[in-house]
Design a protein around this motif. Structure first.
Motif, PDB file in Angstrom:
ATOM      1  N   UNK A   2       0.135  49.203  35.793  1.00  0.00           N
ATOM      2  CA  UNK A   2       0.709  49.044  36.626  1.00  0.00           C
ATOM      3  C   UNK A   2       0.380  49.718  38.317  1.00  0.00           C
ATOM      4  N   UNK A   3      -0.219  48.112  38.645  1.00  0.00           N
ATOM      5  CA  UNK A   3      -1.083  48.084  40.346  1.00  0.00           C
ATOM      6  C   UNK A   3      -0.682  47.491  41.120  1.00  0.00           C
ATOM      7  N   UNK A   4      -0.813  47.501  42.042  1.00  0.00           N
ATOM      8  CA  UNK A   4      -0.747  46.762  43.091  1.00  0.00           C
ATOM      9  C   UNK A   4      -1.585  44.825  43.282  1.00  0.00           C
ATOM     10  N   UNK A   5      -0.874  44.207  43.396  1.00  0.00           N
ATOM     11  CA  UNK A   5      -2.093  43.118  43.712  1.00  0.00           C
ATOM     12  C   UNK A   5      -2.117  42.307  44.484  1.00  0.00           C
ATOM     13  N   UNK A   6      -3.524  42.570  45.516  1.00  0.00           N
ATOM     14  CA  UNK A   6      -3.183  41.863  47.249  1.00  0.00           C
ATOM     15  C   UNK A   6      -2.514  40.888  47.165  1.00  0.00           C
ATOM     16  N   UNK A 217     -20.832  39.067  35.461  1.00  0.00           N
ATOM     17  CA  UNK A 217     -20.445  37.493  34.515  1.00  0.00           C
ATOM     18  C   UNK A 217     -19.339  37.018  35.325  1.00  0.00           C
ATOM     19  N   UNK A 218     -18.811  36.109  35.215  1.00  0.00           N
ATOM     20  CA  UNK A 218     -18.046  35.053  36.043  1.00  0.00           C
ATOM     21  C   UNK A 218     -16.831  35.044  36.533  1.00  0.00           C
ATOM     22  N   UNK A 219     -15.987  36.312  35.647  1.00  0.00           N
ATOM     23  CA  UNK A 219     -14.478  36.826  36.141  1.00  0.00           C
ATOM     24  C   UNK A 219     -14.795  38.017  35.805  1.00  0.00           C
ATOM     25  N   UNK A 220     -14.499  37.906  36.262  1.00  0.00           N
ATOM     26  CA  UNK A 220     -14.093  39.992  36.774  1.00  0.00           C
ATOM     27  C   UNK A 220     -12.346  40.612  36.764  1.00  0.00           C
ATOM     28  N   UNK A 221     -12.422  41.694  36.069  1.00  0.00           N
ATOM     29  CA  UNK A 221     -10.811  41.698  35.964  1.00  0.00           C
ATOM     30  C   UNK A 221     -10.168  43.017  37.655  1.00  0.00           C
ATOM     31  N   UNK A 222     -10.887  43.777  37.755  1.00  0.00           N
ATOM     32  CA  UNK A 222     -11.111  44.487  39.270  1.00  0.00           C
ATOM     33  C   UNK A 222     -12.191  44.276  40.641  1.00  0.00           C
ATOM     34  N   UNK A 223     -11.682  44.172  41.302  1.00  0.00           N
ATOM     35  CA  UNK A 223     -12.707  44.250  42.637  1.00  0.00           C
ATOM     36  C   UNK A 223     -11.958  44.511  43.348  1.00  0.00           C
ATOM     37  N   UNK A 224     -12.961  45.755  44.355  1.00  0.00           N
ATOM     38  CA  UNK A 224     -12.375  46.690  44.941  1.00  0.00           C
ATOM     39  C   UNK A 224     -12.562  47.295  46.351  1.00  0.00           C
ATOM     40  N   UNK A 225     -12.310  47.554  47.407  1.00  0.00           N
ATOM     41  CA  UNK A 225     -13.130  47.449  48.459  1.00  0.00           C
ATOM     42  C   UNK A 225     -11.430  48.163  49.709  1.00  0.00           C
ATOM     43  N   UNK A 248     -11.161  31.482  37.803  1.00  0.00           N
ATOM     44  CA  UNK A 248     -11.166  32.370  38.682  1.00  0.00           C
ATOM     45  C   UNK A 248     -11.199  33.558  38.641  1.00  0.00           C
ATOM     46  N   UNK A 249     -12.295  33.992  40.013  1.00  0.00           N
ATOM     47  CA  UNK A 249     -13.190  34.786  39.950  1.00  0.00           C
ATOM     48  C   UNK A 249     -12.720  36.284  39.751  1.00  0.00           C
ATOM     49  N   UNK A 250     -11.541  36.862  40.236  1.00  0.00           N
ATOM     50  CA  UNK A 250     -11.128  38.254  39.929  1.00  0.00           C
ATOM     51  C   UNK A 250      -9.625  38.427  39.718  1.00  0.00           C
ATOM     52  N   UNK A 251      -9.656  38.894  38.673  1.00  0.00           N
ATOM     53  CA  UNK A 251      -7.796  38.871  38.021  1.00  0.00           C
ATOM     54  C   UNK A 251      -7.130  40.620  38.430  1.00  0.00           C
TER      55      UNK A 251
END
Ligand SMILES: [Zn+2]
Length: 379
Positions: A2-6, A217-225, A248-251
């Protein structure tokens, strides 16, 4: 896990699209050395990658290099050097720092200047989709056409306008203060590339949008920063990527909290940076790594030099117990609970107190307890 989703603002079940988890982290603008705040972000995604691999996933982590943007060009002009020479030096230091801290190799580390033709065709697609306009040699994204623009940071229009004007130059032709630059005319002395809209260079946000989709690819699982990138950078990346692809770009958006020094965020503008390359001359890199990853990624924390003494003493205790699988289940549980590295460290301490070797649990945090400190370069 489980992860926090912004965007949702809650801890949610992490569900990747496939058995290969595709992650994109906004990397460095190579014009200064890497500080503790940067390292906190990269180490966070490194621990996440280690746990995902431990769970049986394959991971592809892309970390871009922003080697052309306002910051690096302004610094190069100030120093009177070529921007790519400035980038080469800072990049070499960054890579040495990250290797010393035990970061897993990135799947790819693409440079923005390697993607100029991809960026031009991407901008062409965004224009064709009706989400952008070209005026006087510049191309702007029309933020009013993007679905849910501002949702990621939940900011009102005035706050978004202020934040955009803080990170973007005032280029003529912008119809709304929240519209952002895709292409801009270069200033005298700056690098310049030809385009259908006039000679110039890309905006910052378009670089990441293009590199992420080109590599993953056009859909990625995790985008961080870092959390400071939520607006405008990540919101603008999202808006244009979705405008170009219709998907949808980022899940899963994930952001690391700021590191403070005496109450102020560690940043170039505050002049309070603690550089990894300086610390490496004084401490075993595993001590530096442990001092940083002992903090939970969503909690702002205060950098103090005594954290290194605390980490050094802790690492000695862990090393004294030798190899073993003590605390492994507890550490896995802690990491699956929104990457709770602080609880993981506490669980390892407790296992050490009970007399167990903890090398396997420590390895999930990327901390090597089997190599003696005297074998590290710089010691
Ligand atoms: Zn980025």
């Amino acid at each position: 896990m489980r992860l926090y989703e912004t965007r949702v603002r809650d801890v949610v079940e992490f569900e990747p699209l496939s058995a290969t988890v595709r992650m994109y982290t906004c990397g460095i603008t190579p014009y200064e050395a890497t500080h503790v705040g940067h390292a906190f972000t990269f180490l966070t995604y490194d621990v996440l990658q280690r746990r995902l691999r431990d769970l049986g996933f394959d991971t592809r982590c892309v970390r871009n290099i922003t080697d052309v943007d306002d910051d690096i060009l302004d610094r190069a002009a100030h120093l009177g050097v070529h921007y790519l020479d400035l980038a080469a030096g800072a990049l070499a230091t960054f890579q040495e720092d990250m290797r010393a801290l035990g970061l897993l190799e990135a799947w790819s580390e693409p440079r923005a200047t390697s993607a100029i033709s991809d960026i031009r065709s991407f901008i062409g697609r965004v224009l064709a989709s009706g989400h952008a306009y070209s005026v006087g040699g510049a191309v702007f994204f029309d933020a009013s056409t993007a679905d849910g623009f501002g949702d990621l940071g939940r900011l009102d229009f005035e706050s978004m306008a202020a934040a955009t004007s803080e990170v973007e130059r005032d280029v003529a032709g912008r119809a709304s203060p929240i519209d952002f630059i895709l292409w801009q005319p270069s200033r005298p002395g700056e690098p310049v590339w030809d385009s259908l809209w006039g000679p110039g260079r890309p905006g910052w946000h378009v670089e990441c949008a293009v590199l992420a989709s080109r590599e993953l690819g056009t859909q990625i699982d995790i985008h961080g920063g870092g959390a400071d990138l939520i607006y405008p950078h990540h919101e603008c990346e999202r808006a244009q990527a979705e405008a170009a692809s219709g998907e949808t770009f980022v899940r899963h958006w994930m952001h690391t909290a700021a590191v403070h020094v005496d109450g102020a965020r560690m940043a170039k503008s505050a002049g309070n940076m603690e550089f990894i390359s300086d610390l490496r001359g004084l401490f075993d890199p595993m001590t530096i790594r442990l001092a940083i990853v002992s903090n939970h990624y969503r909690t702002e924390w205060e950098w103090r030099p005594d954290l290194l003494q605390v980490a050094a003493a802790r690492l000695d205790r862990w090393r004294d117990r030798g190899s073993g699988s003590g605390a492994l289940d507890e550490v896995r549980d802690a990491l699956d609970d929104d990457l709770d590295t602080s609880s993981a460290v506490a669980a390892i301490d407790a296992a050490v107190d009970r007399g167990h070797g903890v090398s396997e649990a420590a390895a999930l945090l990327g901390v090597d307890v089997c190599t003696s400190p005297s074998s590290w370069p710089g010691m």
